[in-house]
Design a protein around this motif. Structure first.
Motif, short mmCIF file in Angstrom:
data_model
loop_
_atom_site.label_atom_id
_atom_site.label_comp_id
_atom_site.label_asym_id
_atom_site.label_seq_id
_atom_site.Cartn_x
_atom_site.Cartn_y
_atom_site.Cartn_z
N ASN A 407 0.94 -1.04 -0.14
CA ASN A 407 0.13 0.14 0.07
C ASN A 407 0.76 1.31 -0.03
O ASN A 407 1.76 1.26 0.93
N VAL A 408 0.53 1.98 -1.06
CA VAL A 408 1.67 3.23 -1.18
C VAL A 408 0.55 4.59 -1.07
O VAL A 408 -0.02 4.63 -1.99
N ILE A 409 0.89 5.41 0.03
CA ILE A 409 0.16 6.70 -0.02
C ILE A 409 1.16 7.66 -0.18
O ILE A 409 2.39 7.85 0.35
N GLY A 410 0.65 8.45 -1.17
CA GLY A 410 1.59 9.60 -1.52
C GLY A 410 0.74 11.06 -1.34
O GLY A 410 -0.39 11.03 -1.17
N GLY A 411 1.65 12.14 -1.71
CA GLY A 411 1.17 13.42 -1.56
C GLY A 411 2.31 14.40 -1.67
O GLY A 411 3.12 14.11 -2.31
N ASN A 412 1.98 15.51 -0.99
CA ASN A 412 3.20 16.77 -1.04
C ASN A 412 3.34 17.29 0.33
O ASN A 412 2.47 17.22 1.26
N PHE A 413 4.29 17.90 0.37
CA PHE A 413 4.47 18.56 1.58
C PHE A 413 5.40 19.90 1.39
O PHE A 413 6.25 19.90 0.19
N SER A 414 5.64 20.77 2.49
CA SER A 414 6.86 21.88 2.20
C SER A 414 7.33 22.06 3.64
O SER A 414 6.82 21.64 4.71
N ARG A 415 8.57 22.49 3.68
CA ARG A 415 9.67 22.70 4.88
C ARG A 415 9.66 21.38 5.58
O ARG A 415 10.63 20.84 5.34
N THR A 416 8.82 21.00 6.32
CA THR A 416 9.12 19.65 7.17
C THR A 416 7.89 18.83 7.18
O THR A 416 6.72 19.12 7.02
N MET A 417 8.13 17.53 7.25
CA MET A 417 7.05 16.55 7.43
C MET A 417 7.50 15.58 8.48
O MET A 417 8.44 15.10 8.32
N ASN A 418 6.46 15.12 9.32
CA ASN A 418 6.73 13.95 10.24
C ASN A 418 5.69 13.09 10.18
O ASN A 418 4.27 13.46 10.27
N TYR A 419 5.83 12.04 9.89
CA TYR A 419 4.87 10.92 9.96
C TYR A 419 5.04 9.67 10.91
O TYR A 419 6.04 8.93 10.51
N GLY A 420 4.49 9.68 12.08
CA GLY A 420 5.07 8.75 13.14
C GLY A 420 6.66 9.12 13.34
O GLY A 420 6.83 9.95 13.90
N THR A 421 7.55 7.94 13.42
CA THR A 421 8.71 8.15 13.52
C THR A 421 9.77 8.54 12.33
O THR A 421 10.84 9.02 12.61
N LEU A 422 9.04 8.82 11.20
CA LEU A 422 9.44 9.26 10.00
C LEU A 422 9.41 10.71 9.81
O LEU A 422 8.76 11.45 10.19
N SER A 423 10.64 11.31 9.23
CA SER A 423 10.98 12.89 9.10
C SER A 423 11.43 13.17 7.79
O SER A 423 12.40 12.41 7.29
N LEU A 424 11.17 14.15 7.15
CA LEU A 424 11.62 14.81 6.01
C LEU A 424 11.79 16.16 6.22
O LEU A 424 10.83 16.90 6.62
N GLU A 425 12.67 16.65 5.56
CA GLU A 425 12.91 18.22 5.41
C GLU A 425 13.08 18.77 4.08
O GLU A 425 13.99 18.03 3.35
N SER A 426 12.52 19.79 3.71
CA SER A 426 12.58 20.49 2.40
C SER A 426 13.19 21.80 2.67
O SER A 426 12.91 22.43 3.34
N LYS A 427 14.41 21.86 1.73
CA LYS A 427 15.21 23.12 1.67
C LYS A 427 14.51 24.43 0.87
O LYS A 427 15.20 25.41 0.91
N THR A 428 13.33 24.20 0.54
CA THR A 428 12.75 25.28 -0.22
C THR A 428 11.26 25.22 0.49
O THR A 428 10.74 24.39 1.04
N ASP A 429 10.48 26.59 -0.16
CA ASP A 429 9.29 26.67 0.30
C ASP A 429 8.31 25.83 -0.77
O ASP A 429 6.80 25.86 -0.42
N PHE A 430 8.87 25.56 -1.86
CA PHE A 430 7.92 24.70 -2.69
C PHE A 430 7.61 23.36 -2.27
O PHE A 430 8.37 22.71 -1.34
N THR A 431 6.44 22.96 -2.47
CA THR A 431 5.85 21.53 -2.08
C THR A 431 6.82 20.36 -2.88
O THR A 431 7.08 20.68 -4.06
N LYS A 432 7.11 19.31 -2.15
CA LYS A 432 7.68 18.11 -2.75
C LYS A 432 6.52 16.80 -2.58
O LYS A 432 5.98 17.12 -1.93
N GLY A 433 6.96 16.07 -3.59
CA GLY A 433 6.03 14.93 -3.45
C GLY A 433 6.59 13.89 -2.39
O GLY A 433 7.93 13.90 -2.31
N PHE A 434 5.91 13.03 -2.02
CA PHE A 434 6.20 12.05 -1.08
C PHE A 434 5.30 10.79 -1.39
O PHE A 434 4.37 10.76 -1.58
N ALA A 435 6.01 9.83 -0.84
CA ALA A 435 5.20 8.31 -0.92
C ALA A 435 5.75 7.58 0.47
O ALA A 435 6.83 7.54 0.96
N ILE A 436 4.67 6.98 1.15
CA ILE A 436 5.02 5.77 2.34
C ILE A 436 4.40 4.66 1.80
O ILE A 436 3.18 4.50 1.49
#
Length: 441
Positions: A407-436
């Motif tokens: 099962n792959v859940i996808g979307g977008n985020f900007s700056r920072t994203m936290n999902y449970g124990t997972l984290s991701l940081e974007s270095k721009t204010d533009f949104t980036k795609g992600f998938a879990i």
């Protein structure tokens, strides 16, 4: 349960976080990125479509190595968006594109001129090579698409007032009208149906059952006419707002059923899914809607909803509302591991049955942040888990791709994203795609 996290990108970096491998693919950043479609292919790769700025990307990622297998950028001088994707038994990927003025895709170079929306259907082989044969739908706005061996490709298009479709079907209507058309593997037109009414109509979601029946949802005002059969929409107030409908066709294009859902506000079904004799629908509604004895009421700009219907007679089995002070929406749904998954977004706070999450913080000092979420529900409609895609700026759950193994859940985020124990940081204010990615136990 194995959980892996990766963001869609051109360059790849792999590192460990909480003992889970994390792969980052960065192609976003020069403009806002939206995930517009996704699926799990026959070879269990993850196929995704995204758009950023005036470009779109179709890509395929290995769910074993979490590296790009192939990636194709589609260019336009004004705009191009991949509206939907589907796969046939041979692993070919079909992409339904909406563009203005022109597109450039390998040897395909289409120039219609002007800013009018046009559609084009392109087929790619399993290695990502586009077929030079394509279908151009000039001055028609494309929407949704499905594929089944018994029907071929079935897609929706919108025209205004009058059009000649495929050079022989003379179609007309008072406002925006919908074309539902099926094509075989040679791109020969199999059948055409028209959906209209006294006001603008559109198709907002489409799915196909294992047997090949096509389900589609759309918007209507006052009434809807599907394949020449008119149904009146009973509004719940004197305010002339938008209701919704669900229609079912067989693979040969015969209309089997239409169910209308009246509303005193706006009701939009954004996602449909048929699984094990049940039709699931998710979306957003405002004020009030009613189907049989089931009612929903939203005091805000719009509340998310998730509903299950009997796939044959459209009788509702259960209904869940994402109560929210501001706005919430479900963008996509899937069935995985005997659970219904729904993803979407909300502002400030959201509540499904006994599950409640609040996010009162503000972003940039003037607006509430949009947060994505993932909701799991058992097959009887009992809410199980509500997981928030937390951010310091923006996150949105946009698409779910699923089969019986993953099962792959996808979307977008900007700056920072936290999902449970997972984290991701974007270095721009533009949104980036992600998938879990989650794999079956």
């Amino acid at each position: 349960m194995r959980i892996l996290f990766f963001a869609l990108a051109l360059s790849t970096s792999i590192y460990a976080f909480s003992q889970s491998p994390v792969t980052t693919f960065t192609f976003g950043g020069k403009d806002n990125t939206e995930l517009t479609a996704s699926l799990i292919s026959n070879d269990e790769s993850f196929v995704y479509a995204s758009t950023y700025g005036i470009w779109s990307v179709l890509g395929k990622i290995s769910t074993q190595t979490f590296k790009n297998i192939w990636e194709i950028e589609i260019e336009s001088d004004i705009e191009v968006v991949i509206k939907d994707i589907a796969e046939d038994e041979s692993g070919n990927i079909y992409a339904l594109l909406c563009f203005r003025n022109n597109i450039k895709l390998g040897e395909i170079n289409i120039n219609t001129g002007g800013r009018t929306e046009n559609g084009v259907l392109v087929r790619f082989d399993k290695n990502g090579k586009p077929d030079t044969k394509y279908l151009l739908f000039e001055n028609l706005r494309p929407g949704n698409m499905v594929y089944h061996p018994s029907s071929g490709v079935v897609l929706s298009l919108v025209f205004r007032h009058k059009t000649t479709f495929m050079g022989k079907h003379e179609l007309e209507g008072p406002m925006d009208e919908v074309i539902i058309a099926a094509f075989d593997d040679s791109f020969q037109n199999r059948w055409v149906k028209q959906i209209g009414g006294d006001a603008d109509n559109s198709i907002t979601a489409m799915t196909v059952s294992k047997e090949g029946d096509i389900y589609l949802a759309g918007t209507a005002v006052k009434n809807v006419v599907v394949s020449g059969i008119k149904s009146d929409l009973k509004l719940l107030s004197d305010i002339r707002m938008t209701g919704t409908f669900i229609s079912r066709f067989n693979a040969e294009g015969k209309l089997l059923h239409t169910e209308l859902i009246p509303s005193s506000g706006n009701t939009i079904i954004t996602s449909l899914l048929e699984s094990e004799e049940i039709l699931y629908a998710g979306g957003i509604f405002s004020w009030q809607w009613k189907l049989g004895q089931t009612e929903g009421e939203s005091p805000s700009a719009g509340n998310a909803f998730l509903a299950a219907f009997n796939k044959d007679n459209m009788k509702i089995n259960w209904f869940l509302q994402g109560k929210c002070e501001m706005e919430s929406i479900i963008n996509d749904i899937a069935v995985f591991n005997n659970k219904v998954y729904a993803t979407g977004s909300f502002f400030k706070g959201i509540e499904f049955a006994q599950l409640k999450e609040l996010t009162d913080e503000e972003s940039d000092g003037w607006r509430f942040m949009k947060h994505g979420f993932v909701l799991t529900v058992d097959m009887q409609g009992n809410a199980g888990e509500l997981n928030i895609i937390k951010t310091t700026s923006h996150s949105n759950g946009q698409k779910i791709a699923s089969n019986n193994k993953m099962n792959v859940i996808g979307g977008n985020f900007s700056r920072t994203m936290n999902y449970g124990t997972l984290s991701l940081e974007s270095k721009t204010d533009f949104t980036k795609g992600f998938a879990i990615l989650k794999t079956a136990e």
